[in-house]
Design a protein around this motif. Structure first.
Motif, PDB file in Angstrom:
ATOM      1  N   THR A 166       4.612 -15.196  -4.398  1.00  0.00           N
ATOM      2  CA  THR A 166       5.943 -15.122  -4.992  1.00  0.00           C
ATOM      3  C   THR A 166       5.842 -14.623  -6.430  1.00  0.00           C
ATOM      4  OG1 THR A 166       5.844 -17.435  -5.706  1.00  0.00           O
ATOM      5  CG2 THR A 166       6.836 -16.993  -3.562  1.00  0.00           C
ATOM      6  N   PRO A 167       6.867 -13.885  -6.901  1.00  0.00           N
ATOM      7  CA  PRO A 167       8.020 -13.439  -6.119  1.00  0.00           C
ATOM      8  C   PRO A 167       7.632 -12.361  -5.123  1.00  0.00           C
ATOM      9  CG  PRO A 167       8.050 -12.373  -8.249  1.00  0.00           C
ATOM     10  CD  PRO A 167       6.894 -13.346  -8.287  1.00  0.00           C
ATOM     11  N   ARG A 168       8.485 -12.178  -4.129  1.00  0.00           N
ATOM     12  CA  ARG A 168       8.276 -11.098  -3.194  1.00  0.00           C
ATOM     13  C   ARG A 168       8.569  -9.760  -3.891  1.00  0.00           C
ATOM     14  NH1 ARG A 168       4.961 -12.151  -0.345  1.00  0.00           N
ATOM     15  NH2 ARG A 168       5.562 -10.613   1.233  1.00  0.00           N
ATOM     16  N   PRO A 169       7.986  -8.655  -3.435  1.00  0.00           N
ATOM     17  CA  PRO A 169       8.300  -7.351  -4.042  1.00  0.00           C
ATOM     18  C   PRO A 169       9.805  -7.079  -4.057  1.00  0.00           C
ATOM     19  CG  PRO A 169       6.406  -7.165  -2.585  1.00  0.00           C
ATOM     20  CD  PRO A 169       6.953  -8.543  -2.383  1.00  0.00           C
ATOM     21  N   LEU A 170      10.250  -6.356  -5.046  1.00  0.00           N
ATOM     22  CA  LEU A 170      11.670  -6.061  -5.237  1.00  0.00           C
ATOM     23  C   LEU A 170      12.250  -5.383  -3.997  1.00  0.00           C
ATOM     24  CD1 LEU A 170      14.144  -5.882  -7.152  1.00  0.00           C
ATOM     25  CD2 LEU A 170      13.205  -3.694  -7.964  1.00  0.00           C
ATOM     26  N   ASP A 171      13.285  -5.979  -3.438  1.00  0.00           N
ATOM     27  CA  ASP A 171      13.952  -5.463  -2.227  1.00  0.00           C
ATOM     28  C   ASP A 171      12.986  -5.309  -1.056  1.00  0.00           C
ATOM     29  OD1 ASP A 171      16.279  -5.228  -3.782  1.00  0.00           O
ATOM     30  OD2 ASP A 171      15.761  -3.184  -4.377  1.00  0.00           O
ATOM     31  N   GLY A 172      11.879  -6.047  -1.092  1.00  0.00           N
ATOM     32  CA  GLY A 172      10.910  -5.974  -0.018  1.00  0.00           C
ATOM     33  C   GLY A 172      10.060  -4.712  -0.019  1.00  0.00           C
ATOM     34  N   VAL A 173      10.078  -3.949  -1.119  1.00  0.00           N
ATOM     35  CA  VAL A 173       9.327  -2.690  -1.210  1.00  0.00           C
ATOM     36  C   VAL A 173       8.164  -2.874  -2.192  1.00  0.00           C
ATOM     37  CG1 VAL A 173       9.428  -0.236  -1.770  1.00  0.00           C
ATOM     38  CG2 VAL A 173      11.424  -1.380  -0.765  1.00  0.00           C
ATOM     39  N   PRO A 174       6.938  -2.926  -1.722  1.00  0.00           N
ATOM     40  CA  PRO A 174       5.801  -3.106  -2.628  1.00  0.00           C
ATOM     41  C   PRO A 174       5.651  -1.936  -3.587  1.00  0.00           C
ATOM     42  CG  PRO A 174       5.164  -3.522  -0.344  1.00  0.00           C
ATOM     43  CD  PRO A 174       6.526  -2.883  -0.311  1.00  0.00           C
ATOM     44  N   PRO A 175       5.078  -2.161  -4.755  1.00  0.00           N
ATOM     45  CA  PRO A 175       4.774  -1.042  -5.650  1.00  0.00           C
ATOM     46  C   PRO A 175       3.853  -0.028  -4.967  1.00  0.00           C
ATOM     47  CG  PRO A 175       4.503  -3.141  -6.795  1.00  0.00           C
ATOM     48  CD  PRO A 175       4.685  -3.458  -5.340  1.00  0.00           C
ATOM     49  N   PHE A 176       4.083   1.241  -5.283  1.00  0.00           N
ATOM     50  CA  PHE A 176       3.175   2.269  -4.774  1.00  0.00           C
ATOM     51  C   PHE A 176       1.823   2.100  -5.452  1.00  0.00           C
ATOM     52  CE2 PHE A 176       1.349   6.611  -4.859  1.00  0.00           C
ATOM     53  CZ  PHE A 176       1.259   6.808  -3.478  1.00  0.00           C
ATOM     54  N   VAL A 177       0.758   2.339  -4.696  1.00  0.00           N
ATOM     55  CA  VAL A 177      -0.597   2.129  -5.193  1.00  0.00           C
ATOM     56  C   VAL A 177      -1.378   3.440  -5.183  1.00  0.00           C
ATOM     57  CG1 VAL A 177      -2.833   1.054  -4.664  1.00  0.00           C
ATOM     58  CG2 VAL A 177      -0.729  -0.298  -4.555  1.00  0.00           C
ATOM     59  N   TRP A 178      -2.035   3.703  -6.299  1.00  0.00           N
ATOM     60  CA  TRP A 178      -3.033   4.756  -6.418  1.00  0.00           C
ATOM     61  C   TRP A 178      -4.412   4.096  -6.416  1.00  0.00           C
ATOM     62  CZ3 TRP A 178      -1.289   9.865  -7.202  1.00  0.00           C
ATOM     63  CH2 TRP A 178       0.047   9.995  -7.603  1.00  0.00           C
ATOM     64  N   HIS A 179      -5.383   4.750  -5.819  1.00  0.00           N
ATOM     65  CA  HIS A 179      -6.770   4.312  -5.908  1.00  0.00           C
ATOM     66  C   HIS A 179      -7.484   5.316  -6.802  1.00  0.00           C
ATOM     67  CE1 HIS A 179      -6.358   1.386  -2.539  1.00  0.00           C
ATOM     68  NE2 HIS A 179      -5.376   2.219  -2.231  1.00  0.00           N
ATOM     69  N   GLY A 180      -7.945   4.851  -7.958  1.00  0.00           N
ATOM     70  CA  GLY A 180      -8.554   5.746  -8.920  1.00  0.00           C
ATOM     71  C   GLY A 180     -10.067   5.716  -8.838  1.00  0.00           C
ATOM     72  N   SER A 181     -10.677   6.873  -8.928  1.00  0.00           N
ATOM     73  CA  SER A 181     -12.134   6.955  -8.897  1.00  0.00           C
ATOM     74  C   SER A 181     -12.601   8.215  -9.580  1.00  0.00           C
ATOM     75  CB  SER A 181     -12.657   6.926  -7.458  1.00  0.00           C
ATOM     76  OG  SER A 181     -14.081   6.985  -7.443  1.00  0.00           O
ATOM     77  N   ILE A 182     -13.745   8.113 -10.218  1.00  0.00           N
ATOM     78  CA  ILE A 182     -14.385   9.284 -10.791  1.00  0.00           C
ATOM     79  C   ILE A 182     -15.467   9.804  -9.851  1.00  0.00           C
ATOM     80  CG2 ILE A 182     -15.810  10.121 -12.711  1.00  0.00           C
ATOM     81  CD1 ILE A 182     -14.431   8.122 -14.523  1.00  0.00           C
ATOM     82  N   ARG A 183     -16.163   8.896  -9.159  1.00  0.00           N
ATOM     83  CA  ARG A 183     -17.380   9.323  -8.463  1.00  0.00           C
ATOM     84  C   ARG A 183     -17.587   8.727  -7.076  1.00  0.00           C
ATOM     85  NH1 ARG A 183     -18.314   5.664 -12.355  1.00  0.00           N
ATOM     86  NH2 ARG A 183     -19.354   3.732 -11.771  1.00  0.00           N
ATOM     87  N   SER A 184     -16.712   7.843  -6.572  1.00  0.00           N
ATOM     88  CA  SER A 184     -17.011   7.070  -5.368  1.00  0.00           C
ATOM     89  C   SER A 184     -16.232   7.580  -4.164  1.00  0.00           C
ATOM     90  CB  SER A 184     -16.691   5.584  -5.595  1.00  0.00           C
ATOM     91  OG  SER A 184     -17.414   5.089  -6.699  1.00  0.00           O
ATOM     92  N   PRO A 185     -16.894   8.211  -3.202  1.00  0.00           N
ATOM     93  CA  PRO A 185     -16.187   8.674  -2.006  1.00  0.00           C
ATOM     94  C   PRO A 185     -15.596   7.532  -1.185  1.00  0.00           C
ATOM     95  CG  PRO A 185     -18.569   8.958  -1.758  1.00  0.00           C
ATOM     96  CD  PRO A 185     -18.321   8.604  -3.182  1.00  0.00           C
ATOM     97  N   GLU A 186     -16.170   6.330  -1.290  1.00  0.00           N
ATOM     98  CA  GLU A 186     -15.618   5.192  -0.554  1.00  0.00           C
ATOM     99  C   GLU A 186     -14.193   4.881  -0.989  1.00  0.00           C
ATOM    100  OE1 GLU A 186     -20.111   4.364  -1.063  1.00  0.00           O
ATOM    101  OE2 GLU A 186     -18.456   5.196  -2.255  1.00  0.00           O
ATOM    102  N   ILE A 187     -13.884   5.119  -2.266  1.00  0.00           N
ATOM    103  CA  ILE A 187     -12.536   4.845  -2.761  1.00  0.00           C
ATOM    104  C   ILE A 187     -11.563   5.917  -2.278  1.00  0.00           C
ATOM    105  CG2 ILE A 187     -11.135   4.465  -4.817  1.00  0.00           C
ATOM    106  CD1 ILE A 187     -13.241   2.271  -4.148  1.00  0.00           C
ATOM    107  N   ALA A 188     -12.017   7.169  -2.205  1.00  0.00           N
ATOM    108  CA  ALA A 188     -11.180   8.215  -1.616  1.00  0.00           C
ATOM    109  C   ALA A 188     -10.879   7.886  -0.158  1.00  0.00           C
ATOM    110  CB  ALA A 188     -11.876   9.566  -1.732  1.00  0.00           C
ATOM    111  N   GLU A 189     -11.863   7.379   0.555  1.00  0.00           N
ATOM    112  CA  GLU A 189     -11.678   6.972   1.948  1.00  0.00           C
ATOM    113  C   GLU A 189     -10.675   5.827   2.048  1.00  0.00           C
ATOM    114  OE1 GLU A 189     -12.468   6.698   6.161  1.00  0.00           O
ATOM    115  OE2 GLU A 189     -12.997   8.260   4.710  1.00  0.00           O
TER     116      GLU A 189
END
Length: 363
Positions: A166-189
């Protein structure tokens, strides 16, 4: 396409004057920079997370984001980076959902492992588990924003039974997520698996490396059935320093570059600008260089610039923002003129801040 800035919040001595701002000054200047970003027409400001000197970036970015949200009306707020490895995903779910409410939906976040090794033991973690922590912790965070009464059993935290964040995401819509990486292909995956955004910081490595990382993410995005490879949501970092003519830009920025806490005392300014996306020159040169990024990553949705690093005084940063506003006014139509119709121009945003459909505007 979204344009903006990101800050790592370093407290660095100005090499031209010998003066070091206080932590208080640096924190307040970060707010002033965000307000100026909105004034010059930028779309987003992203705040780093650090827990050690010489940084005054927030240990808890939602505090700063909530303050900036209250002082702005159109600016989107993001992070650069939220440490998914050393933060408890339960706390992340709560803090960012709360801030999403305060910002009326003008919030997303970028997850990453961070670049400071000692932070792991400070929070009871082992850096050798970095990738594993990033994968497991996000799997839990993703569920906490989409499910109630979560049962969870993992390796790196205590189990959960019937837990509701709690609280639940606003209007039930979670924030958009970026996965940031400089060098790790596992994060791109990981980004591709969830259909999330992938952010390549793009300030230390040559174009060929960024091309490989983004290409991997695009192929895997399509593999997992989220859309065509060229529809994947990509963001890039970058760094610029501008003056009306390039000679002045190089002369002014050189002492800051030479002693910068992140990349100083290494390659020369000329070597670094030739081998990485760092652009030091006139606004026209920044426009030309930034447009060239599309040649090796394809059409993308967010471009962030680092402009307040290395001890640059606030007045200088605010002037850089005036120039960046001019640059962005040229970049927007130039990028959109070549973007195919089926490729998103922007990353997903909360419905409360999405533009109204054309038929509603006409009505």
């Amino acid at each position: 396409m979204q344009f903006g800035i990101f800050t790592v919040g370093d407290v660095t001595q100005d090499p031209t004057t010998g003066r070091t701002p206080s932590e208080h000054e640096r924190i307040k200047s970060t707010v002033a920079i965000a307000e100026k970003a909105e004034e010059v027409g930028l779309d987003v400001v992203a705040f780093g997370e650090h827990h050690n000197p010489p940084f005054a970036a927030p240990a808890n970015p939602p505090v700063l984001m909530a303050n900036v949200a209250a002082r702005t009306s159109t600016l989107s707020l993001s992070t650069a980076t939220t440490l998914i490895t050393t933060n408890d995903p339960v706390r992340l779910a709560e803090d960012y959902a709360y801030t999403q409410h305060l910002a009326d939906g003008r919030l997303d976040l970028m997850l990453g492992r961070g670049n400071t090794g000692p932070v792991y033991p400070w929070f009871g973690r082992d850096i050798r588990d970095g990738i594993e922590l990033a994968i497991e912790n996000y799997a839990l965070l993703h569920r906490l924003w989409r499910e109630e009464n979560v049962d969870w059993q993992g390796k790196h935290r205590t189990p959960l039974q019937g837990f509701t964040s709690t609280p639940r995401p606003l209007d039930g819509v979670p924030p958009f997520v970026w996965h940031g990486s400089i060098r790790s292909p596992e994060i791109a995956e990981q980004a591709a698996y969830y259909g999330d955004g992938f952010f390549a910081n793009h300030i230390f490595w040559p174009a060929s490396h960024t091309e490989q990382m983004v290409g991997l993410y695009r192929r895997r995005f399509e593999h997992y059935g989220h859309g065509r490879a060229d529809q994947a949501i990509v963001g890039l970092g970058g760094q610029v320093y501008m003056a009306r003519n390039s000679q002045d830009a190089v002369r002014e920025f050189r002492p800051y570059f030479d002693k910068a806490p992140v990349y100083g005392y290494g390659p020369s300014l000329e070597e670094f600008t030739s081998q990485t996306p760092l652009t030091v020159g006139s606004p026209a040169q920044v426009v030309e260089r930034t447009l060239s990024f599309r040649e090796y990553v394809g059409d993308y949705q967010r471009q962030l610039f680092l402009i307040d690093h290395a001890g640059l005084p606030l007045d200088t940063v605010l002037h850089q923002l005036d120039l960046l506003g001019e640059v962005v006014a040229e970049l927007r139509p130039a990028f959109e003129a070549v973007r195919p119709e089926h490729v998103p121009s922007d990353p997903p945003v909360h419905p409360r801040v999405a533009p109204a459909p054309a038929e509603e505007v006409l009505a």
